[in-house]
Design a protein around this motif. Structure first.
Motif, mmCIF file in Angstrom:
data_model
loop_
_atom_site.group_PDB
_atom_site.id
_atom_site.type_symbol
_atom_site.label_atom_id
_atom_site.label_comp_id
_atom_site.label_asym_id
_atom_site.label_seq_id
_atom_site.Cartn_x
_atom_site.Cartn_y
_atom_site.Cartn_z
ATOM 1 N N LEU A 153 0.831 -1.200 0.000
ATOM 2 C CA LEU A 153 0.000 0.000 0.000
ATOM 3 C C LEU A 153 0.866 1.252 0.000
ATOM 4 O O LEU A 153 0.611 2.200 -0.759
ATOM 5 N N ARG A 154 1.886 1.241 0.845
ATOM 6 C CA ARG A 154 2.757 2.422 0.911
ATOM 7 C C ARG A 154 3.380 2.713 -0.447
ATOM 8 O O ARG A 154 3.398 3.851 -0.922
ATOM 9 N N ALA A 155 3.902 1.696 -1.051
ATOM 10 C CA ALA A 155 4.519 1.893 -2.369
ATOM 11 C C ALA A 155 3.493 2.407 -3.373
ATOM 12 O O ALA A 155 3.782 3.302 -4.178
ATOM 13 N N ALA A 156 2.295 1.844 -3.309
ATOM 14 C CA ALA A 156 1.269 2.260 -4.262
ATOM 15 C C ALA A 156 0.887 3.726 -4.051
ATOM 16 O O ALA A 156 0.651 4.459 -5.018
ATOM 17 N N LEU A 157 0.820 4.137 -2.792
ATOM 18 C CA LEU A 157 0.497 5.538 -2.526
ATOM 19 C C LEU A 157 1.574 6.445 -3.100
ATOM 20 O O LEU A 157 1.282 7.463 -3.736
ATOM 21 N N VAL A 158 2.824 6.074 -2.860
ATOM 22 C CA VAL A 158 3.923 6.846 -3.440
ATOM 23 C C VAL A 158 3.774 6.914 -4.956
ATOM 24 O O VAL A 158 3.851 7.988 -5.566
ATOM 25 N N GLY A 159 3.532 5.750 -5.534
ATOM 26 C CA GLY A 159 3.381 5.717 -6.980
ATOM 27 C C GLY A 159 2.252 6.597 -7.465
ATOM 28 O O GLY A 159 2.397 7.324 -8.452
ATOM 29 N N SER A 160 1.130 6.559 -6.758
ATOM 30 C CA SER A 160 -0.014 7.347 -7.213
ATOM 31 C C SER A 160 0.303 8.841 -7.191
ATOM 32 O O SER A 160 -0.097 9.578 -8.090
ATOM 33 N N GLN A 161 1.046 9.276 -6.166
ATOM 34 C CA GLN A 161 1.360 10.701 -6.091
ATOM 35 C C GLN A 161 2.303 11.118 -7.211
ATOM 36 O O GLN A 161 2.084 12.114 -7.901
ATOM 37 N N ILE A 162 3.354 10.330 -7.410
ATOM 38 C CA ILE A 162 4.285 10.658 -8.488
ATOM 39 C C ILE A 162 3.577 10.588 -9.828
ATOM 40 O O ILE A 162 3.735 11.444 -10.698
ATOM 41 N N PHE B 163 -6.038 12.886 -8.402
ATOM 42 C CA PHE B 163 -6.012 12.415 -9.776
ATOM 43 C C PHE B 163 -5.169 11.148 -9.906
ATOM 44 O O PHE B 163 -5.574 10.180 -10.566
ATOM 45 N N GLY B 164 -4.018 11.144 -9.287
ATOM 46 C CA GLY B 164 -3.165 9.967 -9.332
ATOM 47 C C GLY B 164 -3.871 8.753 -8.752
ATOM 48 O O GLY B 164 -3.786 7.649 -9.292
ATOM 49 N N LEU B 165 -4.563 8.958 -7.658
ATOM 50 C CA LEU B 165 -5.304 7.854 -7.060
ATOM 51 C C LEU B 165 -6.394 7.368 -8.002
ATOM 52 O O LEU B 165 -6.603 6.158 -8.160
ATOM 53 N N LEU B 166 -7.066 8.329 -8.597
ATOM 54 C CA LEU B 166 -8.128 7.952 -9.527
ATOM 55 C C LEU B 166 -7.600 7.062 -10.650
ATOM 56 O O LEU B 166 -8.135 5.982 -10.924
ATOM 57 N N VAL B 167 -6.537 7.513 -11.281
ATOM 58 C CA VAL B 167 -6.003 6.741 -12.401
ATOM 59 C C VAL B 167 -5.496 5.387 -11.913
ATOM 60 O O VAL B 167 -5.754 4.360 -12.526
ATOM 61 N N ALA B 168 -4.799 5.396 -10.792
ATOM 62 C CA ALA B 168 -4.251 4.137 -10.284
ATOM 63 C C ALA B 168 -5.376 3.152 -9.995
ATOM 64 O O ALA B 168 -5.265 1.958 -10.269
ATOM 65 N N ARG B 169 -6.456 3.648 -9.452
ATOM 66 C CA ARG B 169 -7.559 2.758 -9.077
ATOM 67 C C ARG B 169 -8.393 2.344 -10.271
ATOM 68 O O ARG B 169 -8.620 1.154 -10.508
ATOM 69 N N VAL B 170 -8.848 3.338 -11.010
ATOM 70 C CA VAL B 170 -9.880 3.058 -11.995
ATOM 71 C C VAL B 170 -9.301 2.644 -13.339
ATOM 72 O O VAL B 170 -9.810 1.734 -13.992
ATOM 73 N N ALA B 178 -6.704 -0.489 -5.813
ATOM 74 C CA ALA B 178 -7.936 -0.627 -6.581
ATOM 75 C C ALA B 178 -9.085 -1.155 -5.728
ATOM 76 O O ALA B 178 -10.212 -0.693 -5.833
ATOM 77 N N SER B 179 -8.794 -2.116 -4.878
ATOM 78 C CA SER B 179 -9.879 -2.749 -4.127
ATOM 79 C C SER B 179 -9.900 -2.298 -2.681
ATOM 80 O O SER B 179 -10.368 -3.018 -1.807
ATOM 81 N N MET B 180 -9.421 -1.116 -2.431
ATOM 82 C CA MET B 180 -9.370 -0.606 -1.062
ATOM 83 C C MET B 180 -10.634 0.213 -0.796
ATOM 84 O O MET B 180 -11.063 0.981 -1.656
ATOM 85 N N PRO B 181 -11.237 0.041 0.370
ATOM 86 C CA PRO B 181 -12.424 0.843 0.668
ATOM 87 C C PRO B 181 -12.116 2.331 0.635
ATOM 88 O O PRO B 181 -11.020 2.765 1.013
ATOM 89 N N GLY B 182 -13.092 3.102 0.193
ATOM 90 C CA GLY B 182 -12.892 4.524 0.055
ATOM 91 C C GLY B 182 -12.501 5.214 1.344
ATOM 92 O O GLY B 182 -11.629 6.084 1.352
#
Lengths: 207, 207
Positions: A153-162, B163-170, B178-182
DNA sequence: CATACAATTCATCTAACGATGAATTGCCTC
DNA sequence: GAGGCAATTCATCGTTAGATGAATTGTATG
């Protein structure tokens, strides 16, 4: 005046055609994404007959895979991300910041990644590739560098921000992010990354 | 047995065709992006002759604009983002967290946004639309809610993270995001947004 | 030299796309 | 009920895409 009507057949000398195609394909795929990059366009860009692409690579999809398998991207990101192993976890955030700054400094890499994004956005296989690439080449290294229960999860969060910054800057060209110096950006984002890596992210670990 | 060979001509009763086209277009554009969504496919999806689309909307580009101008997106995001004006700046981060959680809770909105992303990634006009949309409808509200010298930058940083979270998830469906509760996600990301809005981001303001 | 193979071009096929114009049918108004 | 307009379908045009197979020319190998 020897009429050379038919220029068919093999050319003398060595033929850098294969590499020319690969280079042209990378440029086109990068700039326009998988769908909008056409075989004909790539061939024209490489100064080559379109049929030659099929001769060397078969279907378009194979060409795309061959293009993206080129080691450049992996090694480039490998250098940028440096070897995080053995680093003091508390300093990884800062290291990442510098890595990110270097990432923006090189104009080539963001464009390549943007092409991947373009492809991933429309092409399911492209999405799978980018997913795997991020998962293994990037997030995997981070996860092993900062071992914890929720390392993924931590890595994914980092990735999402970058990743969000990348898209905002390179694809959307959203101001003021787009024209902001890399170091400034890295300074703004560094603490975020550090917290994602070693801080409290609400899962009971870290802090 | 009256042979009804030619089913041409107007149908009896009211014709919800226009709306059917709009709905189908939104679905197709959302799922496949501007380029890969074809007029024929949209027509088939709406159970309608392709020429009808031109009859109602003209060129494909006009249909896209009509589809994306549908007020749903704006109002939905308006509700999600609540009216940030008059809020205590120190609590905006938390409010945003809840807004983001609501954003993920509704399966419709992320898919619509993902479609915009798909389009923006390949289509320059789509990029412009998304840029403007983010700039005015989202970042603008944030910037006015948290007035400061670098409000634009702060809002853009917030936008990039969401935005990064959106793209990473969706779009990428990157696990475990992707499958993490909001709500969990919002809890992880909340402090980041709060800091971007009111904290020290290395520009001399805030803290 | 003959044979095999790689490289290259040409001509062409099929499928899909966006777009258009004409023809047909229903509805509404006078 | 006659005209006019909206809704609908059909047939089709022009373009572009990816793909294929045959023909041609160079290079290497026996």
């Amino acid at each position: 005046m020897s009429e050379r009507r038919s220029r068919r057949g093999r050319r003398p000398g060595v033929s850098g055609t294969r590499d020319a195609i690969l280079a042209a394909a990378r440029t086109c795929f990068t700039e326009r994404g998988y769908d909008r990059a056409s075989m004909r366009q790539i061939a024209a860009f490489a100064g080559v007959d379109p049929a030659l692409i099929h001769h060397y690579f078969g279907r378009k999809e194979r060409l795309f895979l061959a293009t993206m398998r080129m080691p450049d991207l992996d090694t480039a990101l490998g250098q940028v991300l440096a070897p995080p192993e053995g680093l003091d976890p508390g300093q990884i955030g800062e290291g990442l910041v510098r890595a990110v700054a270097r990432l923006w400094a090189d104009p080539e890499l963001p464009r390549t990644l943007a092409g991947l994004v373009r492809t991933a956005a429309t092409n399911e296989q492209g999405a799978a590739m980018l997913r795997e690439f991020l998962g293994h080449a990037v997030l995997g290294r981070l996860a092993t560098a900062v071992p914890s229960e929720d390392a993924d999860l931590r890595a994914a969060l980092v990735g999402s921000q970058i990743f969000g910054l990348l898209v905002a800057r390179v694809v959307l060209k959203l101001e003021p992010l787009a024209s902001m110096p890399g170091e400034d950006l890295a300074r703004s984002v560094g603490p975020t990354l550090q917290r994602y890596l070693t801080g409290d992210i609400g899962t009971g670990t870290g802090g």
